[in-house]
Design an enzyme around this catalytic site. Structure first.
Site, PDB file in Angstrom:
ATOM      1  CB  ALA A  53       0.254  39.730   7.619  1.00 31.93           C
ATOM      2  NE  ARG A 124      10.241  20.566   5.931  1.00 30.83           N
ATOM      3  CZ  ARG A 124      11.318  20.156   6.580  1.00 30.83           C
ATOM      4  NH1 ARG A 124      12.158  21.038   7.057  1.00 30.83           N
ATOM      5  NH2 ARG A 124      11.555  18.883   6.756  1.00 30.83           N
ATOM      6  NE  ARG A 130      15.216  19.676  -0.260  1.00 31.56           N
ATOM      7  CZ  ARG A 130      15.686  18.672   0.468  1.00 31.56           C
ATOM      8  NH1 ARG A 130      15.466  18.644   1.764  1.00 31.56           N
ATOM      9  NH2 ARG A 130      16.368  17.688  -0.079  1.00 31.56           N
ATOM     10  CB  ILE A 160      13.469  34.645   4.858  1.00 35.16           C
ATOM     11  CG1 ILE A 160      14.352  35.719   5.497  1.00 35.16           C
ATOM     12  CG2 ILE A 160      13.096  33.582   5.881  1.00 35.16           C
ATOM     13  CD1 ILE A 160      13.631  36.557   6.538  1.00 35.16           C
ATOM     14  CB  SER A 161      10.741  32.947   0.351  1.00 32.64           C
ATOM     15  OG  SER A 161      10.206  34.207   0.697  1.00 32.64           O
ATOM     16  NE  ARG A 196      16.674  25.494  13.680  1.00 32.59           N
ATOM     17  CZ  ARG A 196      15.937  25.452  12.589  1.00 32.59           C
ATOM     18  NH1 ARG A 196      16.506  25.236  11.402  1.00 32.59           N
ATOM     19  NH2 ARG A 196      14.628  25.633  12.655  1.00 32.59           N
ATOM     20  CG  HIS A 220      18.420  27.674   4.727  1.00 31.98           C
ATOM     21  ND1 HIS A 220      18.834  27.681   6.039  1.00 31.98           N
ATOM     22  CD2 HIS A 220      17.127  28.088   4.744  1.00 31.98           C
ATOM     23  CE1 HIS A 220      17.844  28.091   6.815  1.00 31.98           C
ATOM     24  NE2 HIS A 220      16.787  28.338   6.055  1.00 31.98           N
TER      25      HIS A 220
END
EC number: 1.1.1.37
Length: 356
Positions: A53, A124, A130, A160-161, A196, A220
């Site tokens: 969500a 973020r 970070r 992905i987190s 990218r 990453h």
């Protein structure tokens, strides 16, 4: 004149359409299965999205619903899962969608899954370090991975987190504690860096991004993101000015979006696109397709670090092969040393979060 019972039944049916019952999560499904003739979609794989969500989760869920390799799509979140599930379930594609709300439904969301994609966590924001991101997202990833270890220990996990450089080691430690760790099945998603890089390099070369492939290795975040411009396909040459520009823009692409959104979010749409592109590669590997190669942050012996992003070949067991870096030029060798130094601390931070 119609009999009274028939009239009443007709009125009831019309009323039901005009005033449908409030949507609820029943049996963790959009519809009670007893009311559906079909028991599932086309043959395919069962995929769960944890954090469905959120800003990444919603477009990710929509794109996964469109993937013909997905037969069952489970959408889990701690808020708003019913609405997202109801919305996406109306799409006329093959995947059957089921929603799950809150910690008490996590196990049902995960049971029997082939692929678990985890975009859960806070995004973020401007000024956020970070460290700030880590403190919040580390605990979320730990909890979700404990559920995976219990309910679908053989699933492929796409993490992905952020910060991925630390959350992947966290996931690995959780799985080790549970006795379910398989390094071939845990992949940190760095595909957005590749997407990218392909886009920015194509702009410089005047090419279609779909015809460009740039290996991006390391990690990453910031300087750990190392595009190997010497290995671009099609083979291309760049001036030093172009190399500096491209490397900097690829490394700071996330910041570019955060600043452009001015506090309204981070890279959600491009991240969802990249995540689905990578998930599709994993599903094609599970299907047995040959030659499925993408970059990911994985358990690795390519460098002295325990985790590193490189090209991997995907197959029925997750990772079939981790590729070496290949020949690097002097600029890339210097970048590699910077990346490793930064990456080592991030990995250790993730490991220490679990081990203490």
């Amino acid at each position: 004149m119609q009999p009274i019972p028939d009239v009443n039944q007709r009125i009831a049916r019309i009323s039901a359409h005009l005033h449908p019952p409030k949507y609820q999560m029943e049996e963790s499904s959009v519809l009670r299965r007893a009311n559906c003739r079909a028991k599932g979609g086309a043959p395919g794989f069962k995929v769960a999205i944890l954090g469905a969500a959120g800003g990444i989760g919603q477009p990710l869920a929509m794109l996964m619903k469109m993937n013909p390799l997905v037969s069952v799509l489970h959408l889990y979140d701690v808020v708003n899962a019913p609405g997202v599930t109801a919305d996406i379930s109306h799409m006329d594609t093959g995947a059957v969608v089921r929603g799950f709300l809150g910690q008490q439904q996590l196990e049902r969301a995960l049971t029997g899954m082939d692929l678990v994609v985890i975009p859960a966590g806070v995004p973020r924001k401007p000024g956020m370090t970070r460290d700030d991101l880590f403190k919040i997202n580390a605990g979320i990833v730990k909890t979700l991975c404990e559920g995976i270890a219990k309910c679908c220990p053989t699933a492929i996990v796409n993490l992905i987190s952020n910060p991925v450089n630390s959350t992947v080691p966290i996931a690995a430690e959780v799985f080790k504690k549970a006795g379910t760790y398989d390094p071939k099945r845990l992949l940190g998603v760095t595909m957005l860096d590749v997407v990218r890089a392909n886009t920015f390099v194509a702009e410089v070369l005047g090419l279609d991004p779909r015809d460009v492939n740039v290996p991006v290795v390391g990690g990453h975040a910031g300087v750990t993101i190392l595009p190997l411009l010497s290995q671009v396909k099609p083979p291309s040459s760049f001036t030093q000015e172009e190399i500096n520009y491209l490397t900097d823009r690829i490394q700071n692409g996330g910041t570019e979006v955060v600043e452009a959104k001015a506090g309204a979010g981070s890279a959600t749409l491009s991240m969802a696109y990249a995540a689905v592109k990578f998930a599709d590669a994993c599903l094609r590997g599970l299907r047995g397709d040959a030659g499925v190669v993408e970059c990911a942050f994985v358990s690795s012996q390519v460098t002295e670090l325990p985790f590193f992003a490189t090209k991997v070949r995907l197959g029925r067991n997750g990772i079939d092969e981790v590729y070496s870096l290949g020949p690097l030029n002097e600029y890339e060798r210097i970048g590699l040393e910077k990346a490793k130094k930064e990456l080592a601390g991030s990995i250790e931070k993730g490991v220490s979060f679990i081990r203490g």
